[in-house]
Design a protein around this motif. Structure first.
Motif, PDB file in Angstrom:
ATOM      1  N   ALA A 335       0.828  -1.206   0.000  1.00 31.85           N
ATOM      2  CA  ALA A 335       0.000   0.000   0.000  1.00 31.85           C
ATOM      3  C   ALA A 335       0.861   1.255   0.000  1.00 31.85           C
ATOM      4  CB  ALA A 335      -0.927   0.010   1.221  1.00 31.85           C
ATOM      5  N   SER A 336       0.360   2.265  -0.666  1.00 33.23           N
ATOM      6  CA  SER A 336       0.932   3.605  -0.582  1.00 33.23           C
ATOM      7  C   SER A 336      -0.223   4.586  -0.576  1.00 33.23           C
ATOM      8  CB  SER A 336       1.892   3.880  -1.751  1.00 33.23           C
ATOM      9  OG  SER A 336       1.263   3.639  -2.994  1.00 33.23           O
ATOM     10  N   SER A 337       0.042   5.796  -0.150  1.00 32.40           N
ATOM     11  CA  SER A 337      -1.047   6.748   0.029  1.00 32.40           C
ATOM     12  C   SER A 337      -1.256   7.600  -1.214  1.00 32.40           C
ATOM     13  CB  SER A 337      -0.760   7.649   1.234  1.00 32.40           C
ATOM     14  OG  SER A 337       0.334   8.493   0.945  1.00 32.40           O
ATOM     15  N   LEU A 338      -2.339   8.303  -1.204  1.00 31.85           N
ATOM     16  CA  LEU A 338      -2.731   9.187  -2.298  1.00 31.85           C
ATOM     17  C   LEU A 338      -1.607  10.131  -2.710  1.00 31.85           C
ATOM     18  CD1 LEU A 338      -5.013  10.677  -3.986  1.00 31.85           C
ATOM     19  CD2 LEU A 338      -5.364  12.055  -1.917  1.00 31.85           C
ATOM     20  N   ILE A 347       5.090  -1.867  -9.557  1.00 32.09           N
ATOM     21  CA  ILE A 347       5.949  -2.923  -8.992  1.00 32.09           C
ATOM     22  C   ILE A 347       5.092  -4.087  -8.519  1.00 32.09           C
ATOM     23  CG2 ILE A 347       7.470  -3.464  -7.047  1.00 32.09           C
ATOM     24  CD1 ILE A 347       8.525  -0.550  -7.291  1.00 32.09           C
ATOM     25  N   ALA A 348       4.003  -3.785  -7.827  1.00 28.75           N
ATOM     26  CA  ALA A 348       3.116  -4.841  -7.335  1.00 28.75           C
ATOM     27  C   ALA A 348       2.544  -5.645  -8.490  1.00 28.75           C
ATOM     28  CB  ALA A 348       1.997  -4.232  -6.499  1.00 28.75           C
ATOM     29  N   ALA A 349       2.093  -4.959  -9.540  1.00 30.16           N
ATOM     30  CA  ALA A 349       1.518  -5.660 -10.694  1.00 30.16           C
ATOM     31  C   ALA A 349       2.539  -6.587 -11.334  1.00 30.16           C
ATOM     32  CB  ALA A 349       1.011  -4.641 -11.713  1.00 30.16           C
ATOM     33  N   GLU A 350       3.771  -6.141 -11.424  1.00 33.17           N
ATOM     34  CA  GLU A 350       4.822  -6.982 -12.014  1.00 33.17           C
ATOM     35  C   GLU A 350       5.034  -8.260 -11.221  1.00 33.17           C
ATOM     36  OE1 GLU A 350       9.380  -6.317 -13.584  1.00 33.17           O
ATOM     37  OE2 GLU A 350       8.813  -5.491 -11.624  1.00 33.17           O
ATOM     38  N   HIS A 351       4.920  -8.150  -9.897  1.00 38.47           N
ATOM     39  CA  HIS A 351       5.115  -9.321  -9.037  1.00 38.47           C
ATOM     40  C   HIS A 351       3.846 -10.153  -8.885  1.00 38.47           C
ATOM     41  CE1 HIS A 351       9.233  -8.648  -7.597  1.00 38.47           C
ATOM     42  NE2 HIS A 351       8.945  -7.352  -7.556  1.00 38.47           N
ATOM     43  N   GLY A 352       2.738  -9.670  -9.402  1.00 37.12           N
ATOM     44  CA  GLY A 352       1.482 -10.399  -9.252  1.00 37.12           C
ATOM     45  C   GLY A 352       0.792 -10.176  -7.930  1.00 37.12           C
ATOM     46  N   ALA A 353       1.154  -9.088  -7.230  1.00 38.19           N
ATOM     47  CA  ALA A 353       0.544  -8.758  -5.932  1.00 38.19           C
ATOM     48  C   ALA A 353      -0.491  -7.652  -6.100  1.00 38.19           C
ATOM     49  CB  ALA A 353       1.623  -8.331  -4.939  1.00 38.19           C
ATOM     50  N   ARG A 354      -1.231  -7.386  -5.038  1.00 34.20           N
ATOM     51  CA  ARG A 354      -2.227  -6.317  -5.049  1.00 34.20           C
ATOM     52  C   ARG A 354      -1.628  -5.029  -4.506  1.00 34.20           C
ATOM     53  NH1 ARG A 354      -8.167  -7.803  -4.084  1.00 34.20           N
ATOM     54  NH2 ARG A 354      -8.386  -9.947  -4.752  1.00 34.20           N
ATOM     55  N   HIS A 355      -2.030  -3.920  -5.092  1.00 33.95           N
ATOM     56  CA  HIS A 355      -1.655  -2.616  -4.563  1.00 33.95           C
ATOM     57  C   HIS A 355      -2.917  -1.871  -4.166  1.00 33.95           C
ATOM     58  CE1 HIS A 355      -1.022   1.800  -4.999  1.00 33.95           C
ATOM     59  NE2 HIS A 355       0.027   1.523  -4.264  1.00 33.95           N
TER      60      HIS A 355
END
Length: 541
Positions: A335-338, A347-355
């Motif tokens: 997670a990151s903020s607005l 980065i998350a999408a590349e690893h297959g994780a959720r952001h």
């Protein structure tokens, strides 16, 4: 109604102030100053109650702490949590010892078993203890990186999460209904907490994955994190640590810096000089309550501090790289903020994780997996150098575990013949250049910040840096912010404008993304030029 020395409100407060010094301070105030002291009591903001050390309901003082703690106890009881453990900690600021003891004694008188830490501790230690014990709540007396004239009162509830609405509003209402401060019962409490401190340090050391030594230059900026960080680093195998000696011991006056904020370039001059002198591989600066961590690195052009976003990208990518692709990664959340960079999402999408993108503040970031059944938060960060690298242990930003993980990443990269500079280049090639900056405009009064926001909402700019932009008003979603975004020719620009939650400022968070990195240096130059142009515009809003 005008408040004066003769009004009931001021008279009652003064007559029931348990601290003779602050009572005398109010008696010396003229009517105008009394009006200021009583017109707006402290309220729960981004980081709990926080304000100047002064008498009256608008400042941090013994009477306010007693009433706030009584209010916390009432809310806990209203929720059926009578008799459950509560943790109380403090930093080393002026007044922190007295305030923490008072808070512990009020809770004890209300029937709560209290762990009052025997020494000043980093804020993440309190967050850890609430989760570890587990306790119903925790209170940390701290004003983080504010000036030495301030202090604060931060509250955690179950799971060691910073409170959010409606809990904060319920506490404020209970404060308004609290008995006079000198009539609030108190019961003696014996300081304790050695075991929880030990468990916290041991846990912080376990975020390490690699092997090998790293030479570290470190400063706690006169705060409480020095010994804790040294202990955690040594336990993790990082024994080659050099400290800025005259900034190592806690000192509430922060005598060597104008501002004890590691985001301030002047505050990190000493640790960067030390890093260069001892040929360190990394410079680490903790803020005074050790929940935020700034990182400096050697580059071909000399030492420089990473932005909070850059550190966020590096740590997020490193944590996700430890996971096996597949079902586990798919159930993993970062997670990151607005107001932070959007590279972590890529980065998350590349690893297959959720952001998950959250509103500003760690109280929201650490809840990023709350509405995602079966998913687990493994990392969260905000551009203001806050990093949560071990959410299963500390659901808040934690500079000490972050420092251990930064050193671990350096050791892992070195095994492959790489540095943090190489890692940033690699991320840019994979996800494009992301250039970020924050522009702060100081305002005299809160209503002036509101006027700036109103102007942007009513007449937002049509273009920024030559790009057509769309304005999105987030106030309907409960967030006081306007997002200006546009794109074209492989470049996107984004500016998030919001009033600060802790200071009289309007802040503009700028990000330029250049997707074409065929020539990485050219892409960085282009992004930097656009970011500078956007910053010039934002400074005039």
């Amino acid at each position: 109604m005008t408040v004066s020395r003769s009004t009931t409100t001021a008279q009652e407060w003064i007559s029931h102030d348990p601290d003779p010094k602050t009572a005398a301070e109010l008696l010396e105030c003229d009517d105008e100053e009394l009006e200021r002291r009583f017109s707006a009591p402290l309220t729960f903001g981004t980081a709990g109650l926080r304000g100047p050390l002064r008498a009256g309901p608008s400042g941090m003082n013994l009477a306010v702490v007693l009433r706030a703690t009584w209010a916390v106890a009432k809310v806990l009881k209203d929720r059926g949590l009578d008799g459950q453990d509560v943790v109380v900690g403090r930093d080393a600021r002026h007044g922190s010892d007295e305030f923490a003891l008072a808070a512990a004694e009020v809770l004890a008188a209300q029937g709560f078993p209290v762990t009052l830490f025997f020494t000043a501790v980093p804020t993440p230690v309190v967050a850890f203890a609430v989760r570890s014990i587990p306790a119903a709540a925790g209170i940390q007396i701290t004003a983080s990186h504010n000036p030495p004239s301030d202090n604060g009162f931060k509250v955690y509830f179950g799971g060691g999460l910073p409170i959010v609405s409606p809990t904060d509003r319920e506490i404020e209402q209970a404060m308004a209904d609290a008995p006079p401060a000198d009539e609030i019962p108190r019961h003696p409490v014996q300081p304790a907490g050695v075991g929880e401190i030990q468990r916290y340090v041991e846990r912080a050391a376990t975020v390490r994955h690699s092997h090998g030594a790293v030479r570290v230059a470190m400063t706690p900026l006169h705060g409480v994190g020095g010994e804790f960080a040294l202990d955690a680093l040594v336990r993790a195998g990082f024994t080659d640590v050099h400290v800025v000696e005259d900034q190592f011991a806690p000192n509430p006056d922060f005598p060597t810096v104008e501002s004890p904020n590691p985001e301030d370039p002047a505050a990190v001059e000493a640790v960067l000089k030390l890093a260069a002198d001892v040929d360190a591989e990394v410079a680490i600066a903790l803020d005074p309550d050790a929940d935020r961590c700034a990182v400096g690195i050697p580059t071909p052009d000399g030492w420089r501090m990473l932005t909070g976003d850059e550190t966020g990208w590096l740590l997020g990518d490193y944590i996700l790289s430890q996971l096996e692709p597949g079902p586990v990664t798919e159930a993993t959340v970062v997670a990151s903020s607005l107001v932070s960079s959007r590279m972590l999402a890529a980065i998350a999408a590349e690893h297959g994780a959720r952001h998950v993108e959250t509103p500003t503040g760690f109280k929201w970031l650490v809840r990023a997996d709350e509405d995602l059944p079966g998913c687990t938060l493994v990392y969260a960060y905000e551009e203001a150098i806050g990093h949560c690298v071990d959410p299963s242990a500390v659901r808040d930003k934690d500079a000490i575990s972050a420092a251990v993980l930064v050193c671990d990443l350096i050791a892992a990269l070195r095994d492959r013949g790489h540095t943090l500079v190489d890692a940033l280049d690699d991320l840019a090639r994979r996800h494009g250049v992301h250039d970020t900056a924050v522009v702060s405009r100081t305002v005299d009064y809160a209503h002036e910040a509101g006027a700036v926001m109103a102007r942007l909402r009513e007449t937002p700019p049509d273009t920024l840096a030559g790009y057509q932009v769309t304005a999105t008003d987030l106030s309907e979603k409960g967030t006081d912010a306007v997002v200006l975004s546009g794109s074209g020719d492989g470049v996107s620009v984004r500016v998030v404008v919001r009033p600060s939650g802790t200071e009289p400022k309007v802040k503009s968070y700028i990000e330029v993304h250049c997707a074409d990195v065929t020539d990485l240096d050219a892409a960085r130059t282009r992004a930097r030029e656009l970011r500078t142009e956007l910053a010039d515009v934002a400074a005039r809003w």
